[in-house]
Design an enzyme around this catalytic site. Structure first.
Site, mmCIF file in Angstrom:
data_model
loop_
_atom_site.group_PDB
_atom_site.id
_atom_site.type_symbol
_atom_site.label_atom_id
_atom_site.label_comp_id
_atom_site.label_asym_id
_atom_site.label_seq_id
_atom_site.Cartn_x
_atom_site.Cartn_y
_atom_site.Cartn_z
ATOM 1 N N GLU A 39 0.980 -1.263 0.052
ATOM 2 C CA GLU A 39 0.033 0.038 -0.057
ATOM 3 C C GLU A 39 0.774 1.307 -0.270
ATOM 4 O OE1 GLU A 39 -3.271 -0.008 -1.146
ATOM 5 O OE2 GLU A 39 -3.522 -1.355 0.467
ATOM 6 N N ASP A 42 2.912 1.846 -5.329
ATOM 7 C CA ASP A 42 2.932 2.198 -6.566
ATOM 8 C C ASP A 42 3.443 3.501 -7.000
ATOM 9 O OD1 ASP A 42 0.601 3.736 -5.843
ATOM 10 O OD2 ASP A 42 -0.919 3.012 -7.246
ATOM 11 N N LEU A 130 -12.666 0.914 -3.236
ATOM 12 C CA LEU A 130 -12.638 -0.442 -3.923
ATOM 13 C C LEU A 130 -12.555 0.152 -5.410
ATOM 14 C CD1 LEU A 130 -15.735 -2.214 -2.422
ATOM 15 C CD2 LEU A 130 -13.157 -2.610 -2.024
ATOM 16 N N SER A 132 -13.770 2.404 -7.673
ATOM 17 C CA SER A 132 -15.007 2.668 -8.425
ATOM 18 C C SER A 132 -14.736 3.591 -9.601
ATOM 19 C CB SER A 132 -16.329 3.462 -7.929
ATOM 20 O OG SER A 132 -15.894 4.492 -7.394
ATOM 21 N N GLU A 165 -6.835 10.425 -14.986
ATOM 22 C CA GLU A 165 -7.180 10.697 -13.616
ATOM 23 C C GLU A 165 -6.146 11.605 -12.979
ATOM 24 O OE1 GLU A 165 -8.874 7.745 -11.407
ATOM 25 O OE2 GLU A 165 -8.763 9.027 -9.653
ATOM 26 N N ASP A 177 -4.665 0.883 -9.457
ATOM 27 C CA ASP A 177 -6.078 0.930 -9.514
ATOM 28 C C ASP A 177 -6.416 0.555 -10.930
ATOM 29 O OD1 ASP A 177 -5.826 1.226 -6.876
ATOM 30 O OD2 ASP A 177 -6.854 3.122 -7.195
HETATM 31 C C1 GLA Z 1 -5.377 4.829 -4.045
HETATM 32 C C2 GLA Z 1 -4.507 4.980 -5.468
HETATM 33 C C3 GLA Z 1 -3.505 3.914 -5.791
HETATM 34 C C4 GLA Z 1 -2.586 3.514 -4.665
HETATM 35 C C5 GLA Z 1 -3.243 3.474 -3.405
HETATM 36 C C6 GLA Z 1 -2.528 3.105 -2.225
HETATM 37 O O1 GLA Z 1 -5.730 3.595 -4.363
HETATM 38 O O2 GLA Z 1 -5.418 5.249 -6.450
HETATM 39 O O3 GLA Z 1 -2.674 4.659 -6.959
HETATM 40 O O4 GLA Z 1 -1.644 4.681 -4.444
HETATM 41 O O5 GLA Z 1 -4.470 4.481 -2.961
HETATM 42 O O6 GLA Z 1 -1.767 1.969 -2.001
#
Ligand code: GLA
Length: 390
Positions: A39, A42, A130, A132, A165, A177
């Site tokens: 977490e 990325d 999640l 969306s 985004e 995501d």
């Molecule tokens: C959100 C971001 C991802 C990632 C997570 C944390 O979901 O969209 O790119 O950084 O937070 O891991």
């Protein structure tokens, strides 16, 4: 098709035919995701281990000859339109921006964009962590590819969704995501190297269930806190790179590098970076534990990740801490952690599949005794990424 709610598909098609009479639409779908571990890694060129879940964004679509993008959202009961070829970033933050942003990103890359009528629906809860929005972006991208005859390339489309985004919607997220929503495979989580974008499918062992624990808490300051965390990571990299220019991201920094550079750095920035440096190693470790069937080890890694996100990265909250500790107290639970950006939203637990119902009931009961929020617990299975329904 089994993973997709057929009632929702029927609804989106019916609404399309009411809103935009004429030929029947096609339908593109893309899933939401949970992240098993890795977490806030990325955007530090690290590793993540997301899994697509059977909650989908759906886009019913039909090309138009006049270059107009016309979109109707069932959730918001609104219709908006724009000239597809003349969109400009930034384009706002509402539901339409996720669709228009992908169209804009297509056009910016020189991909063909014609006009399109679309109706949007889905069952990924909005604002629950999640993904969306990534699901909506990838379902839109799938629809645009089909409408323009562009071959589907999951990696390219994930990058394009992230650009939409970052630049059109103005949310500075990483690649996880969109990548998960575009590229996941049924039955497996996806170990993704966010630097090389190489992937490996990691089967979720039979007999174990991944339970989504939605706290019902929705946070509004998440975007600014997210950007502050990113800035901390960037400051640490800049400082370490002064002595060692080969360092481009926290991916290139070890715990001892960080220790050695500590004196020249802000204390909070060091805390943030020490979470990331340790967390980057966890996805491969969890993948190995799952492959070996060592669920006790898998659970320990999940707990370590949660504690680090809570104490060092400081993106957890009371609701996430409570639901994960209630989960860990259940004998059938191997481990639990928050998932996604944090500040509310969802946690996940790894649970013995034979005991899922009792687990969900017990944890929900305990949680509701403290928080009067619309919480929900449900098991999820790994499903496939974005595709067209035939
Ligand atoms: C959100 C971001 C991802 C990632 C997570 C944390 O979901 O969209 O790119 O950084 O937070 O891991």
């Amino acid at each position: 098709m089994n993973d997709i709610d057929s009632e929702l598909v029927r609804r989106v098609v019916v609404r399309f035919r009411e809103s935009f009479p004429g030929e029947a639409p096609r339908v593109a779908v893309a899933p939401g995701r949970v992240n098993l571990i890795g977490e806030h890694t990325d955007y530090n060129d690290g590793f993540v281990l997301p899994m697509a879940i059977a909650r989908h964004a759906m886009v019913a679509f039909r090309p138009r000859a006049d270059g107009v993008l016309r979109a109707h959202s069932i959730a918001y009961g609104e219709t908006k339109e724009a000239a597809a070829g003349s969109l400009a970033a930034p384009g706002g933050h509402d539901w339409f921006a996720y669709v228009a942003g992908v169209v804009w990103a297509f056009a910016s890359e020189g991909l063909p964009v014609g006009g399109l009528d679309v109706v949007l629906d889905g069952d990924v809860p909005i604002g629950a962590g999640l993904s969306s929005s990534a699901a909506l972006e990838m379902a839109t991208a799938r629809a645009l590819c089909a409408a323009a005859g562009v071959p589907w390339d999951a990696v390219r489309m994930a990058k394009l969704g992230q650009t939409a985004e970052n630049r059109y919607v103005g949310m500075n997220c990483g690649i996880m995501d969109q990548f998960a929503s575009a590229a996941c495979e049924a039955g497996s989580a996806l170990l993704l190297d966010c630097r090389s974008l190489e992937t490996r499918a990691v089967p979720v062992p039979p007999g174990v269930a991944v339970v989504v624990m939605d706290t019902g808490a929705r946070r509004t300051l998440a975007a600014s806190a997210y950007n502050e965390r990113r800035a901390s990571c960037e400051r640490v990299v800049a400082e370490i790179a002064r002595a060692n220019p080969a360092v481009q991201a926290l991916r290139d920094v070890s715990a001892s590098d960080l220790e050695a550079a500590k004196a020249g750095l802000d204390e909070t920035d060091v805390k943030r970076a020490s979470h990331v440096v340790a967390e980057i190693a966890r996805p491969a470790a969890l993948a190995a534990a799952l492959a070996e069937g060592d669920l006790v080890k898998a659970g320990r890694l999940m707990k370590d990740s949660h504690v680090s996100l809570r104490d060092l990265y400081e993106v957890s909250c009371e609701e996430l801490d409570l639901v994960t500790s209630l989960a860990r107290r259940q004998p059938s639970c191997y481990g639990a952690r928050m998932t996604g950006a944090g500040f509310g939203g969802c946690a996940i637990a790894l649970v013995d599949a034979s005991d899922v119902d009792a687990f969900c009931e017990e944890v929900l009961f305990g949680y509701k005794a403290t928080f009067d929020l619309p919480a929900a617990l449900y098991p999820c299975r790994p499903v496939a990424g974005a595709h067209l329904l035939e």
